[in-house]
Design a protein around this motif. Sequence first.
Motif, PDB file in Angstrom:
ATOM      1  N   VAL A   6      98.377 -20.643   5.742  1.00 23.65           N
ATOM      2  CA  VAL A   6      97.276 -21.569   5.492  1.00 23.65           C
ATOM      3  C   VAL A   6      97.859 -22.844   4.896  1.00 23.65           C
ATOM      4  O   VAL A   6      98.583 -22.788   3.894  1.00 23.65           O
ATOM      5  CB  VAL A   6      96.236 -20.966   4.532  1.00 23.65           C
ATOM      6  N   VAL A   7      97.563 -23.974   5.523  1.00 22.08           N
ATOM      7  CA  VAL A   7      98.072 -25.259   5.044  1.00 22.08           C
ATOM      8  C   VAL A   7      96.889 -26.156   4.705  1.00 22.08           C
ATOM      9  O   VAL A   7      96.108 -26.529   5.589  1.00 22.08           O
ATOM     10  CB  VAL A   7      98.959 -25.951   6.099  1.00 22.08           C
ATOM     11  N   VAL A  82     101.624 -16.900   3.846  1.00 21.40           N
ATOM     12  CA  VAL A  82     102.008 -18.099   3.089  1.00 21.40           C
ATOM     13  C   VAL A  82     100.801 -19.009   2.896  1.00 21.40           C
ATOM     14  O   VAL A  82     100.010 -19.218   3.820  1.00 21.40           O
ATOM     15  CB  VAL A  82     103.116 -18.891   3.827  1.00 21.40           C
ATOM     16  N   LEU A  83     100.681 -19.540   1.700  1.00 24.99           N
ATOM     17  CA  LEU A  83      99.743 -20.625   1.408  1.00 24.99           C
ATOM     18  C   LEU A  83     100.543 -21.854   1.038  1.00 24.99           C
ATOM     19  O   LEU A  83     101.399 -21.790   0.147  1.00 24.99           O
ATOM     20  CB  LEU A  83      98.816 -20.249   0.247  1.00 24.99           C
ATOM     21  N   VAL A  84     100.274 -22.963   1.706  1.00 25.58           N
ATOM     22  CA  VAL A  84     100.899 -24.227   1.356  1.00 25.58           C
ATOM     23  C   VAL A  84      99.820 -25.138   0.783  1.00 25.58           C
ATOM     24  O   VAL A  84      98.941 -25.618   1.509  1.00 25.58           O
ATOM     25  CB  VAL A  84     101.571 -24.901   2.577  1.00 25.58           C
ATOM     26  N   ASN A  85      99.864 -25.347  -0.520  1.00 21.37           N
ATOM     27  CA  ASN A  85      98.909 -26.234  -1.194  1.00 21.37           C
ATOM     28  C   ASN A  85      99.404 -27.670  -1.081  1.00 21.37           C
ATOM     29  O   ASN A  85     100.099 -28.185  -1.965  1.00 21.37           O
ATOM     30  CB  ASN A  85      98.766 -25.826  -2.659  1.00 21.37           C
ATOM     31  N   ILE A 134     103.344 -18.540  -2.118  1.00 19.99           N
ATOM     32  CA  ILE A 134     102.553 -19.752  -2.337  1.00 19.99           C
ATOM     33  C   ILE A 134     103.520 -20.894  -2.596  1.00 19.99           C
ATOM     34  O   ILE A 134     104.406 -20.789  -3.447  1.00 19.99           O
ATOM     35  CB  ILE A 134     101.594 -19.596  -3.532  1.00 19.99           C
ATOM     36  N   LEU A 135     103.353 -21.966  -1.845  1.00 23.02           N
ATOM     37  CA  LEU A 135     104.150 -23.174  -2.026  1.00 23.02           C
ATOM     38  C   LEU A 135     103.223 -24.315  -2.421  1.00 23.02           C
ATOM     39  O   LEU A 135     102.287 -24.650  -1.683  1.00 23.02           O
ATOM     40  CB  LEU A 135     104.889 -23.540  -0.733  1.00 23.02           C
ATOM     41  N   ASN A 136     103.460 -24.895  -3.569  1.00 19.94           N
ATOM     42  CA  ASN A 136     102.664 -26.018  -4.046  1.00 19.94           C
ATOM     43  C   ASN A 136     103.422 -27.315  -3.828  1.00 19.94           C
ATOM     44  O   ASN A 136     104.598 -27.407  -4.194  1.00 19.94           O
ATOM     45  CB  ASN A 136     102.342 -25.848  -5.530  1.00 19.94           C
TER      46      ASN A 136
END
Length: 251
Positions: A6-7, A82-85, A134-136
């Motif tokens: 999710v981006v 993966v979540l890319v905030n 999770i990548l912020n």
Amino acid sequence: MRGAVVVTGGGKGIGATIARRFAEAGHPVLIFDRDEAAAVSCAGDIRSHGGVASTFVGSVTSEEDVAQAMQLAVERYAQLAVLVNNAGISCNRPTLELELDEWRRTLDVNLTGVFLCAREFARRVSAGDTESVILNLCSMYGVVAAPNRLGYCATKSGVAMMTKSLAVEWAELNIRVNAIAPGYIRTALLEELIADGRVDAEALLGRTPQKRFGTVEEVADLAFFLASPETRFMTGQIVGLDGGWTANGYL
């Protein structure tokens, strides 16, 4: 099929390039963006190159939108990986001219949005053998200060500390949390600001030891690396990508 990515703010710029990078590696991607046209365009481009992508139009400041976006990703792709905030806004204004509404809007998007997305993502992944990431997207201005950017610096430094706190708290859930702190990246927006005379490119390059801007591809490659098994013992880190800007104490 690999786990879904999710981006947020994935319709264009850095977010779109990150979405394409994961899609090229076989991950289905959900592009979460307020700009429907941009999200649809990016998803269409991914699909035209053989990837899997869908869209969710909404705001990261809305608890309901965020929950619906994460649930859609689970229902459509089963496993969240993966979540890319990435979604964020600038707040470049002298502090004496900074209005309360603008301050609150910056907090809502840059800080609360990251919290909501991270929480709803974590609620939908299962603790166990399958690792989630999770990548912020932080900023070098979350690490070093700059004048006339109080809202931006304050929120991005908040993202940096949120990254560390969540990494410690969610390690037992097998969720790694890291952040990327880019410097000046050559995006369409930066090019527009330079062309309009609102950004002094020569001054920025003169302050950067590598004497160039970063590229969106470099950010995407770093994001992909930080989400990979090669970095599975790495969590709670703020990784700079700024051409040496924050290391340079000499003007």
